[in-house]
Design a protein around this motif. Sequence first.
Motif, PDB file in Angstrom:
ATOM      1  N   THR A  60     -15.180  -6.493 -20.036  1.00 59.87           N
ATOM      2  CA  THR A  60     -13.888  -6.800 -19.413  1.00 59.87           C
ATOM      3  C   THR A  60     -12.714  -6.842 -20.375  1.00 59.87           C
ATOM      4  O   THR A  60     -11.557  -6.779 -19.936  1.00 59.87           O
ATOM      5  CB  THR A  60     -13.950  -8.163 -18.702  1.00 59.87           C
ATOM      6  OG1 THR A  60     -14.139  -9.193 -19.699  1.00 59.87           O
ATOM      7  CG2 THR A  60     -15.080  -8.216 -17.694  1.00 59.87           C
ATOM      8  N   GLY A  61     -12.987  -7.004 -21.664  1.00 59.39           N
ATOM      9  CA  GLY A  61     -11.909  -7.177 -22.634  1.00 59.39           C
ATOM     10  C   GLY A  61     -11.403  -8.599 -22.725  1.00 59.39           C
ATOM     11  O   GLY A  61     -10.519  -8.911 -23.533  1.00 59.39           O
ATOM     12  N   ILE A  62     -11.955  -9.505 -21.919  1.00 57.61           N
ATOM     13  CA  ILE A  62     -11.526 -10.910 -21.925  1.00 57.61           C
ATOM     14  C   ILE A  62     -12.325 -11.670 -22.988  1.00 57.61           C
ATOM     15  O   ILE A  62     -13.556 -11.713 -22.937  1.00 57.61           O
ATOM     16  CB  ILE A  62     -11.730 -11.550 -20.541  1.00 57.61           C
ATOM     17  CG1 ILE A  62     -10.911 -10.801 -19.489  1.00 57.61           C
ATOM     18  CG2 ILE A  62     -11.355 -13.024 -20.573  1.00 57.61           C
ATOM     19  CD1 ILE A  62     -11.223 -11.209 -18.052  1.00 57.61           C
ATOM     20  N   VAL A 114     -19.720 -14.629  -5.734  1.00 55.88           N
ATOM     21  CA  VAL A 114     -20.590 -15.175  -6.783  1.00 55.88           C
ATOM     22  C   VAL A 114     -21.766 -15.919  -6.151  1.00 55.88           C
ATOM     23  O   VAL A 114     -22.926 -15.710  -6.509  1.00 55.88           O
ATOM     24  CB  VAL A 114     -19.807 -16.119  -7.721  1.00 55.88           C
ATOM     25  CG1 VAL A 114     -20.727 -16.701  -8.788  1.00 55.88           C
ATOM     26  CG2 VAL A 114     -18.642 -15.383  -8.364  1.00 55.88           C
ATOM     27  N   LEU A 115     -21.462 -16.779  -5.179  1.00 59.02           N
ATOM     28  CA  LEU A 115     -22.515 -17.542  -4.501  1.00 59.02           C
ATOM     29  C   LEU A 115     -23.546 -16.615  -3.862  1.00 59.02           C
ATOM     30  O   LEU A 115     -24.744 -16.921  -3.851  1.00 59.02           O
ATOM     31  CB  LEU A 115     -21.910 -18.457  -3.445  1.00 59.02           C
ATOM     32  CG  LEU A 115     -21.001 -19.582  -3.947  1.00 59.02           C
ATOM     33  CD1 LEU A 115     -20.407 -20.345  -2.762  1.00 59.02           C
ATOM     34  CD2 LEU A 115     -21.761 -20.525  -4.865  1.00 59.02           C
ATOM     35  N   ASP A 116     -23.080 -15.502  -3.336  1.00 57.89           N
ATOM     36  CA  ASP A 116     -23.985 -14.571  -2.659  1.00 57.89           C
ATOM     37  C   ASP A 116     -25.022 -13.972  -3.595  1.00 57.89           C
ATOM     38  O   ASP A 116     -26.044 -13.452  -3.140  1.00 57.89           O
ATOM     39  CB  ASP A 116     -23.182 -13.436  -2.007  1.00 57.89           C
ATOM     40  CG  ASP A 116     -22.406 -13.902  -0.778  1.00 57.89           C
ATOM     41  OD1 ASP A 116     -22.711 -14.991  -0.258  1.00 57.89           O
ATOM     42  OD2 ASP A 116     -21.486 -13.182  -0.348  1.00 57.89           O
ATOM     43  N   GLN A 278     -14.660 -14.322 -12.675  1.00 57.36           N
ATOM     44  CA  GLN A 278     -15.289 -13.090 -13.163  1.00 57.36           C
ATOM     45  C   GLN A 278     -16.445 -13.397 -14.101  1.00 57.36           C
ATOM     46  O   GLN A 278     -17.483 -12.744 -14.068  1.00 57.36           O
ATOM     47  CB  GLN A 278     -14.262 -12.226 -13.916  1.00 57.36           C
ATOM     48  CG  GLN A 278     -13.285 -11.459 -13.056  1.00 57.36           C
ATOM     49  CD  GLN A 278     -12.384 -10.588 -13.927  1.00 57.36           C
ATOM     50  OE1 GLN A 278     -12.863  -9.747 -14.694  1.00 57.36           O
ATOM     51  NE2 GLN A 278     -11.091 -10.808 -13.830  1.00 57.36           N
ATOM     52  N   PHE A 279     -16.240 -14.402 -14.956  1.00 53.45           N
ATOM     53  CA  PHE A 279     -17.275 -14.773 -15.922  1.00 53.45           C
ATOM     54  C   PHE A 279     -18.535 -15.261 -15.204  1.00 53.45           C
ATOM     55  O   PHE A 279     -19.653 -14.847 -15.528  1.00 53.45           O
ATOM     56  CB  PHE A 279     -16.755 -15.845 -16.872  1.00 53.45           C
ATOM     57  CG  PHE A 279     -17.743 -16.239 -17.945  1.00 53.45           C
ATOM     58  CD1 PHE A 279     -18.054 -15.374 -18.975  1.00 53.45           C
ATOM     59  CD2 PHE A 279     -18.355 -17.486 -17.918  1.00 53.45           C
ATOM     60  CE1 PHE A 279     -18.965 -15.733 -19.967  1.00 53.45           C
ATOM     61  CE2 PHE A 279     -19.262 -17.861 -18.892  1.00 53.45           C
ATOM     62  CZ  PHE A 279     -19.570 -16.989 -19.924  1.00 53.45           C
ATOM     63  N   PHE A 282     -20.315 -12.419 -13.649  1.00 53.10           N
ATOM     64  CA  PHE A 282     -21.059 -11.649 -14.637  1.00 53.10           C
ATOM     65  C   PHE A 282     -22.370 -12.348 -15.000  1.00 53.10           C
ATOM     66  O   PHE A 282     -23.446 -11.724 -15.037  1.00 53.10           O
ATOM     67  CB  PHE A 282     -20.219 -11.454 -15.906  1.00 53.10           C
ATOM     68  CG  PHE A 282     -20.970 -10.775 -17.018  1.00 53.10           C
ATOM     69  CD1 PHE A 282     -21.067  -9.394 -17.065  1.00 53.10           C
ATOM     70  CD2 PHE A 282     -21.612 -11.523 -17.997  1.00 53.10           C
ATOM     71  CE1 PHE A 282     -21.790  -8.770 -18.071  1.00 53.10           C
ATOM     72  CE2 PHE A 282     -22.339 -10.916 -19.003  1.00 53.10           C
ATOM     73  CZ  PHE A 282     -22.426  -9.528 -19.040  1.00 53.10           C
ATOM     74  N   VAL A 283     -22.304 -13.644 -15.270  1.00 53.88           N
ATOM     75  CA  VAL A 283     -23.496 -14.394 -15.683  1.00 53.88           C
ATOM     76  C   VAL A 283     -24.575 -14.360 -14.607  1.00 53.88           C
ATOM     77  O   VAL A 283     -25.768 -14.242 -14.901  1.00 53.88           O
ATOM     78  CB  VAL A 283     -23.109 -15.848 -16.036  1.00 53.88           C
ATOM     79  CG1 VAL A 283     -24.342 -16.730 -16.166  1.00 53.88           C
ATOM     80  CG2 VAL A 283     -22.306 -15.874 -17.331  1.00 53.88           C
ATOM     81  N   THR A 284     -24.162 -14.449 -13.351  1.00 55.71           N
ATOM     82  CA  THR A 284     -25.133 -14.447 -12.249  1.00 55.71           C
ATOM     83  C   THR A 284     -25.419 -13.042 -11.740  1.00 55.71           C
ATOM     84  O   THR A 284     -26.256 -12.863 -10.853  1.00 55.71           O
ATOM     85  CB  THR A 284     -24.635 -15.314 -11.075  1.00 55.71           C
ATOM     86  OG1 THR A 284     -23.354 -14.824 -10.641  1.00 55.71           O
ATOM     87  CG2 THR A 284     -24.512 -16.767 -11.492  1.00 55.71           C
ATOM     88  N   GLY A 285     -24.738 -12.058 -12.285  1.00 48.28           N
ATOM     89  CA  GLY A 285     -24.968 -10.669 -11.892  1.00 48.28           C
ATOM     90  C   GLY A 285     -26.143 -10.051 -12.624  1.00 48.28           C
ATOM     91  O   GLY A 285     -26.808 -10.690 -13.449  1.00 48.28           O
TER      92      GLY A 285
END
Length: 343
Positions: A60-62, A114-116, A278-279, A282-285
């Motif tokens: 993401t560049g973040i 995210v919850l999904d 977003q973070f 990502f962690v839960t993705g």
Amino acid sequence: MRKQIRLMAGIAFATAAMMAVSACSDSGSESSSDADTLTVYNAQHESLTQEWADAFTAETGIEVELRNGSDTELGNQLVAEGDQSPADVFLTENSPAMTLVENAGLFTGVNQDVLDQVPSQYRPSSGAWTGIAARSTVFAYNKDQLPQDQLPKSLLDLQDPAWKDRWAASPSGADFQAIVSALLELRGEDATRQWLAGMKENVRTYKGNNTVMKAVNAGEIPGGVIYHYYWFGDQAKTGENSNNVALHYFRNEDPGAFVSVSGGGVLKSSSNQDAAQQFLKFVTGKSGQEVLQTGTSFEYTVASDVPANPELVPLADLQAPAVDPAKLNSPKVTELMTEAGLL
């Protein structure tokens, strides 16, 4: 004369306008810089969260700044800081610290997308935060000192006088207090108070789960209550602190089969709400959970249908009791453990 006055006025107006534009530009630049950096209060394993942060930044560049500490330390710090906290995201190893911050009204809630990604059993019913990983309670025992037919059938057995000086724990740690929180939720205050009184009589205390496992491995004590990943992590290295140790899983929805959910939440006071969400996404993705699957933490994956490390006993086989992480009560547990003389 009038022309000179008009000229001077025009110059003054232009100068003021340029200063205003410059101020807006500086302000916008500062805001943009802030939005490009997330502050994460991290009570998870530092190496694990650093992997997550590095991968997230690459995608993401973040940038992500980690402020590391323990569950209890950072949870209490967030409550003390309130809406003045510089934190954007809070990550823990166990649920009670998340519930402490939730009950203080400091989380903004997690986006539905995210919850999904996380099954309902690995996140609180409130939706204020989400699960990001998990760990299983186990009884680690010395294979030369405890035959399998003498292992405790239930965590509650360890209050019996027969277990005096035969098991160990680290009661001062957030890990063990999460287990007691589950016992409190599952069996109630009276049963928990009784169990803690028996524990006080029987247990040998150490500081840290790894120290408990080392003591069991060295034959100082026949067994101890820890989380599973300490054994797997040591086995993946030299095994010098675990080769004499085996793991007993209580199963049968026993309090000793409790699976503790590690949490992640976004602070209501964060000025970087979108990046913080977003973070967590990502962690839960898939990418974030694959860091767990292939990494060295040996914690369980809980999201995006990513299977756990194949070395681990599958979560479905643990027969864990159903516990809503939003109901785990760390202040009450601290009160009861202090009353029992364990803290």
